[in-house]
Design a protein around this motif. Structure first.
Motif, PDB file in Angstrom:
ATOM      1  N   LEU A  74       2.995 -43.070 -32.978  1.00 49.03           N
ATOM      2  CA  LEU A  74       4.051 -42.575 -32.104  1.00 49.03           C
ATOM      3  C   LEU A  74       4.294 -41.078 -32.309  1.00 49.03           C
ATOM      4  N   LEU A  75       4.323 -40.632 -33.550  1.00 43.52           N
ATOM      5  CA  LEU A  75       4.558 -39.211 -33.794  1.00 43.52           C
ATOM      6  C   LEU A  75       3.413 -38.363 -33.245  1.00 43.52           C
ATOM      7  N   ASN A  76       2.199 -38.863 -33.354  1.00 41.95           N
ATOM      8  CA  ASN A  76       1.065 -38.123 -32.794  1.00 41.95           C
ATOM      9  C   ASN A  76       1.187 -38.020 -31.278  1.00 41.95           C
ATOM     10  N   ALA A  77       1.580 -39.139 -30.634  1.00 40.61           N
ATOM     11  CA  ALA A  77       1.750 -39.124 -29.179  1.00 40.61           C
ATOM     12  C   ALA A  77       2.864 -38.165 -28.783  1.00 40.61           C
ATOM     13  N   LEU A  78       3.922 -38.136 -29.570  1.00 38.38           N
ATOM     14  CA  LEU A  78       5.039 -37.249 -29.274  1.00 38.38           C
ATOM     15  C   LEU A  78       4.622 -35.785 -29.449  1.00 38.38           C
ATOM     16  N   GLU A  79       3.848 -35.511 -30.489  1.00 36.10           N
ATOM     17  CA  GLU A  79       3.367 -34.147 -30.703  1.00 36.10           C
ATOM     18  C   GLU A  79       2.461 -33.707 -29.559  1.00 36.10           C
ATOM     19  N   ASP A  80       1.598 -34.615 -29.082  1.00 30.99           N
ATOM     20  CA  ASP A  80       0.735 -34.287 -27.943  1.00 30.99           C
ATOM     21  C   ASP A  80       1.572 -34.005 -26.699  1.00 30.99           C
ATOM     22  N   ALA A  81       2.649 -34.792 -26.508  1.00 28.57           N
ATOM     23  CA  ALA A  81       3.517 -34.588 -25.347  1.00 28.57           C
ATOM     24  C   ALA A  81       4.207 -33.233 -25.421  1.00 28.57           C
ATOM     25  N   VAL A  82       4.573 -32.801 -26.620  1.00 28.18           N
ATOM     26  CA  VAL A  82       5.220 -31.499 -26.772  1.00 28.18           C
ATOM     27  C   VAL A  82       4.234 -30.371 -26.480  1.00 28.18           C
ATOM     28  N   ARG A  83       2.974 -30.559 -26.873  1.00 27.41           N
ATOM     29  CA  ARG A  83       1.968 -29.544 -26.536  1.00 27.41           C
ATOM     30  C   ARG A  83       1.836 -29.414 -25.012  1.00 27.41           C
ATOM     31  N   THR A 116      12.598 -22.599 -23.561  1.00 27.01           N
ATOM     32  CA  THR A 116      13.613 -23.639 -23.716  1.00 27.01           C
ATOM     33  C   THR A 116      13.582 -24.229 -25.116  1.00 27.01           C
ATOM     34  N   THR A 117      14.718 -24.698 -25.539  1.00 27.42           N
ATOM     35  CA  THR A 117      14.764 -25.550 -26.723  1.00 27.42           C
ATOM     36  C   THR A 117      14.395 -26.965 -26.279  1.00 27.42           C
ATOM     37  N   LEU A 118      14.135 -27.832 -27.236  1.00 27.57           N
ATOM     38  CA  LEU A 118      13.862 -29.234 -26.912  1.00 27.57           C
ATOM     39  C   LEU A 118      14.190 -30.098 -28.108  1.00 27.57           C
ATOM     40  N   THR A 119      15.080 -31.046 -27.895  1.00 25.05           N
ATOM     41  CA  THR A 119      15.393 -32.052 -28.908  1.00 25.05           C
ATOM     42  C   THR A 119      15.342 -33.396 -28.208  1.00 25.05           C
ATOM     43  N   ALA A 120      14.455 -34.261 -28.669  1.00 27.89           N
ATOM     44  CA  ALA A 120      14.236 -35.529 -27.969  1.00 27.89           C
ATOM     45  C   ALA A 120      13.940 -36.644 -28.959  1.00 27.89           C
ATOM     46  N   MET A 121      14.249 -37.866 -28.545  1.00 33.71           N
ATOM     47  CA  MET A 121      13.959 -39.047 -29.347  1.00 33.71           C
ATOM     48  C   MET A 121      13.309 -40.094 -28.450  1.00 33.71           C
ATOM     49  N   VAL A 122      12.303 -40.772 -28.982  1.00 37.57           N
ATOM     50  CA  VAL A 122      11.611 -41.835 -28.263  1.00 37.57           C
ATOM     51  C   VAL A 122      11.891 -43.157 -28.971  1.00 37.57           C
ATOM     52  N   TRP A 123      12.391 -44.124 -28.218  1.00 36.39           N
ATOM     53  CA  TRP A 123      12.771 -45.430 -28.756  1.00 36.39           C
ATOM     54  C   TRP A 123      11.563 -46.359 -28.770  1.00 36.39           C
ATOM     55  N   ASP A 124      11.245 -46.855 -29.943  1.00 35.91           N
ATOM     56  CA  ASP A 124      10.173 -47.836 -30.119  1.00 35.91           C
ATOM     57  C   ASP A 124      10.839 -49.194 -30.278  1.00 35.91           C
TER      58      ASP A 124
END
Length: 360
Positions: free
Chosen positions: A187-196, A214-222
């Motif tokens: 999940l963290l890898n997918a999130l890092e790819d999404a941020v790229r 922009t700033t960005l603060t986000a959480m993904v619910w598993d």
């Protein structure tokens, strides 16, 4: 006592001749005399104190370039520099301690990517959420974005000529995670790819007339594992209300926060600093480092808040905690929090997302 050989000086300072030669090459500890024929180094016993200082600073782990700076200062200035260095070490250690704690707990549980996490009574957990953004009383445009869905919670605070487009592009890039299966164990890898991808999209909206980002603060619910993955860059924030206590789970990426970390100013001074909004890291115009990425295990009763500095910059944490604890549904909480920002003068756009963890 006259000049002494490098061997004698090594015994006086408890430094090896190899270290002394290195410090000479770097200009940290230059011999008093070098024989022009043999190249042999001779030292003045008066250099012992400087040599010991270099050795002590090396034992602290201070980089050689910074040691050179310390050695050029008077005692008071050197003390300030060592104090600032150690404050930064403690800050980095705290971040590593948090990661170590997570890894220890993760490995001790024997977590497997296909195993789910449930509440204390074995009941699967879910989230309820709400998002709200407001222009405030001063700004003409709203460059903040607040988004909440079944999987993604996000706040972005745009800046510059195309700030509104930048924040919207960043959140839109992460919304791709809303559909399809989450990657098992990654999940963290997918999130890092999404941020790229978000970074590329944000750079694509820059007009070139004025730096935008922009700033960005986000959480993904598993949902399968009752866990939230957090990504953070900039000075928007994420908080956790648990057991009545409010905990900030992000670290501001601002130049002023760096001064606090180094012990140069106090947190109280930072709140009133004229450059408190100057970002050190963001998506877009500011040169970036990798974003902060973390995993958080959710517990029943947890309440998460994501917000832009339009809230955190004008409303004290004590009022935020009291409002979060005293509000009913997430929709009530975001309305109350935005109301606090407006009541404080609404000097900036404000964006809030509140999510509650409860039994499914």
């Amino acid at each position: 006592m006259g000049l002494v050989t490098i061997g004698t000086f090594a015994r006086l300072t408890r430094l090896s001749p190899k270290a002394l030669r290195l410090y000479d090459e770097l200009g940290l500890l230059t011999p008093a005399r070098v024989d022009p024929f043999s190249g042999y180094r001779y030292y003045d016993p008066a250099q012992v104190e400087r040599a010991r200082l270099v050795a002590w600073l090396r034992r602290l782990g201070m980089p050689l370039a910074r040691i050179r700076t310390v050695c050029e200062l008077d005692d008071a200035g050197a003390a300030d520099e060592v104090r600032a260095f150690w404050a930064s070490v403690e800050s980095e250690t705290a971040a590593r301690r948090e990661l170590a704690s997570f890894l220890i707990a993760h490995l001790a549980r024997g977590d497997h990517p296909m195993m789910g996490t449930t509440g204390t009574n074995g009941t699967p957990l879910t989230i309820r959420y709400a998002a709200l953004s407001d222009t405030g009383r001063v700004r003409e445009r709203n460059q903040d974005v607040a988004y909440a869905g079944d999987r993604l919670l996000a706040v972005a605070d745009g800046f510059g000529a195309r700030g509104e487009s930048a924040s919207s592009a960043a959140v839109a890039a992460l919304r791709r995670l809303e559909t399809g299966p989450l990657p098992a164990g990654g999940l963290l890898n997918a999130l890092e790819d999404a941020v790229r991808a978000a970074e590329d999209d944000v750079r694509g909206v820059d007009s070139g007339e004025e730096e935008s980002g922009t700033t960005l603060t986000a959480m993904v619910w598993d949902a399968a594992r009752s866990r939230l993955a957090l990504v953070h860059i900039g000075d928007s924030r994420a908080y956790l209300l648990r057991g009545g206590g409010l905990f900030r789970i992000t670290h501001d990426h601002t130049h002023v926060q760096s001064q606090v970390d180094e012990g140069r100013i106090t947190p109280e001074e930072a709140r009133a600093h004229p450059q408190r909004a100057l970002l050190a890291r963001a998506l877009g115009a500011v040169a970036t480092s990798p974003p902060d990425l973390k995993l958080h295990d959710a517990l029943p009763g947890d309440r998460y808040l994501l917000c832009s500095d339009g809230l955190s910059g004008v409303v004290p944490d004590a009022d935020v905690r009291r409002t979060l604890a005293g509000s009913g549904a997430p929709a009530d909480a975001v309305r109350a929090l935005v109301g606090l920002s407006i009541a404080a003068g609404g000097p900036d756009n404000v964006a809030c997302v509140v999510a509650d963890v409860s039994a499914a």
